[in-house]
Motif scaffolding. Sequence first.
Motif, PDB file in Angstrom:
ATOM      1  N   HIS A 226     -33.819  73.385 -39.474  1.00 30.60           N
ATOM      2  CA  HIS A 226     -33.258  72.990 -37.921  1.00 30.60           C
ATOM      3  C   HIS A 226     -35.023  72.575 -37.056  1.00 30.60           C
ATOM      4  O   HIS A 226     -34.906  71.560 -36.546  1.00 30.60           O
ATOM      5  N   LEU A 227     -36.354  73.715 -37.220  1.00 32.51           N
ATOM      6  CA  LEU A 227     -37.075  73.133 -37.423  1.00 32.51           C
ATOM      7  C   LEU A 227     -37.813  72.580 -37.547  1.00 32.51           C
ATOM      8  O   LEU A 227     -38.450  71.786 -36.961  1.00 32.51           O
TER       9      LEU A 227
ATOM     10  N   THR B 296     -36.227  63.253 -47.540  1.00 29.11           N
ATOM     11  CA  THR B 296     -35.325  64.370 -46.950  1.00 29.11           C
ATOM     12  C   THR B 296     -34.376  65.520 -47.555  1.00 29.11           C
ATOM     13  O   THR B 296     -34.360  65.846 -48.803  1.00 29.11           O
ATOM     14  N   ILE B 297     -33.422  67.033 -46.825  1.00 32.16           N
ATOM     15  CA  ILE B 297     -33.084  67.237 -46.987  1.00 32.16           C
ATOM     16  C   ILE B 297     -31.979  67.657 -46.284  1.00 32.16           C
ATOM     17  O   ILE B 297     -31.999  67.379 -45.281  1.00 32.16           O
ATOM     18  N   ARG B 298     -30.961  68.043 -47.443  1.00 30.43           N
ATOM     19  CA  ARG B 298     -30.093  68.251 -46.355  1.00 30.43           C
ATOM     20  C   ARG B 298     -29.775  69.442 -47.012  1.00 30.43           C
ATOM     21  O   ARG B 298     -29.482  69.761 -47.908  1.00 30.43           O
TER      22      ARG B 298
ATOM     23  N   ILE C 259     -30.764  69.865 -30.032  1.00 33.97           N
ATOM     24  CA  ILE C 259     -31.710  70.719 -30.766  1.00 33.97           C
ATOM     25  C   ILE C 259     -31.416  72.143 -31.648  1.00 33.97           C
ATOM     26  O   ILE C 259     -30.447  72.429 -32.222  1.00 33.97           O
ATOM     27  N   PRO C 260     -32.211  72.521 -32.092  1.00 38.85           N
ATOM     28  CA  PRO C 260     -32.335  73.287 -32.931  1.00 38.85           C
ATOM     29  C   PRO C 260     -30.873  74.191 -33.215  1.00 38.85           C
ATOM     30  O   PRO C 260     -31.193  75.270 -31.924  1.00 38.85           O
TER      31      PRO C 260
ATOM     32  N   ILE D 272     -21.785  70.596 -43.803  1.00 36.28           N
ATOM     33  CA  ILE D 272     -22.799  69.401 -44.345  1.00 36.28           C
ATOM     34  C   ILE D 272     -24.125  68.992 -43.041  1.00 36.28           C
ATOM     35  O   ILE D 272     -23.608  68.783 -41.755  1.00 36.28           O
ATOM     36  N   PHE D 273     -25.036  69.820 -43.253  1.00 40.73           N
ATOM     37  CA  PHE D 273     -26.318  69.603 -41.922  1.00 40.73           C
ATOM     38  C   PHE D 273     -27.349  68.085 -42.628  1.00 40.73           C
ATOM     39  O   PHE D 273     -27.958  68.291 -43.702  1.00 40.73           O
TER      40      PHE D 273
END
Length: 575
Positions: free
Chosen positions: A440-441, A451-453, A547-548, A572-573
């Motif tokens: 998240h940061l 790209t990473i999910r 925000i994270p 899924i993020f």
Amino acid sequence: MKHPRPHLTIAMIFLLFSIASSVSHTQEDFVQCLQLHNTTQISKLVYTRTNSSYSSVLKYSIHNHRFASKTTPKPLVIVTPRHASHVQATIICSQRHGLQIRTRSGGHDFEGVSYTSQVPFVVIDLIKYRKIEVDVEKRTAWVQAGATTGELYYRINEKSKTLAFPAGVVTVLLFSPLSLTCSSARALDDDTNNNENFIQCFYQYSNYSTSTSKVVYAKSNSSYSSILKFSIHNLRFETKTTPKPHVIVTPLEISQVQATIICSKRHGMQIRTRSGGHDYEGLSYVSEVPFIIIDLINLSQIDVDADSRTAWVQAGATIGQLYYTISQQSNTLGFPAAVCATVGVGGQFNGGGYGFLMRKYGLAADNIIDAHIIDVNGRFLDREAMCEDLFWAIRGGGRASFGVIISWKIKLVSVPSTVTVFRVARTLEQNATELVHKWHLVANKLDKNLTIRIDLQRVNSSTKQGGLTVQATFESMFLGTVDQLIPLMQKSFPELGLVKQDCTEVSWIQSVLYLGGFSITQSPKVLLNRTQSIAASFKGKSDYVTIPIPESALEGLWPLFYEDEAQYAIMIFNP
């Protein structure tokens, strides 16, 4: 007119349907909320499903027995307010707990809209809110909304023999079994006539010489059911009680779309437009009012011009068909869109469209340079004819709001001949909480080529016998080689511990296969299959995180994965 698009983290949750416990909690929370907002005793005002009077209160004002069946959706709570404060509290608490409101005064609405809904809801029944004050001198009256026209006429007559009010003829309308049967039969006749009139209108306006049986499917057509079900991916909307279209039109040419719009408007039917059928809530094939479906499955032509790096894509094509067609023209061109190959381009492009190329190239909608649309009057418009405001709106605002999109002209993007993919899984016992928080940061600060999910789901624990844990799977595509990727990861996200052995170098089209759940050794032709996805009954939800998410919040999230109804839940993020 340009409007900024937010670059935010998107969290998506897919839940296999099991809602009994959540419904119970929502009901209890709603009632508690009402108690907080009212100092008076509410037991005589609020009826939950466990209340012995619930059924009689619900049925009292139902005048159409079509909506008094076992399968008719029922309210979680019925509120019978005596004061304005009770109504205010109901509105506030319904909004707070995500419940729709249905307001009933007499219950005479033909389609039961005052006491039925397809989503969780409460009924505000105004039967106790029926005071009438007549002022003969001013020739006015205050009438509370729960009063009947008969009560109003009676109160006026009590005060004056020379005053009246123009309203309904029937003061209390009751159907005998015979008249109800006749009404139902008449409704069926009206439906049949409406269908026939629509089809005749369609034939007249479409300039189509071949039989309409290959394009128009009424409920009496033997292929109607299979055509309807073919693109339904959420089995929540394939039940006996799900509203069905009067007619399905599968146009072969633009004039048939124009004819459908004109004739639907003429005969009072709403239009639902379907390209892939992946919308979470069945909005492309379900409606609460009489409707038809324009199914664009036959309008799926794709023309790629590698020299100009553009393509025209008809709205009935799938993302998989688009990816495959691009790959046949070039191994260094791609397009930023969805991971799932069976998603239709019509809905995806129109709703935004994100995938593993978005950090460098944005959404699919950001790469559309022209479009063909049929507007509400049946006019064919391109970008120049529709004006820039409408062109902006159809790229993210929902195509059904503005017309029927026939095709998109898209800008293709450059991809290297070699890209790198990886999929690394970590459980809670392997520091998944810290890794998800770190993602998240850094996810939106990584190199634009990367790209990473994250996919989150519960799995069996390898360290706790018979126990469960949560697993975070980090999926990625990097526009470059593994030797370029590893130093970037060691600098920006060393905590993941990525090594060369975790990575695979492939072509862009192979990365599409890999991230879409196929083997990279399979032929890209598998992307042409529109029926490869497995239909299931699920609830999908998307939201934005600005925000994270802190570690403490993540730790509060994990126990939810262990609940019974979360057995198949996936979160899924996306960066």
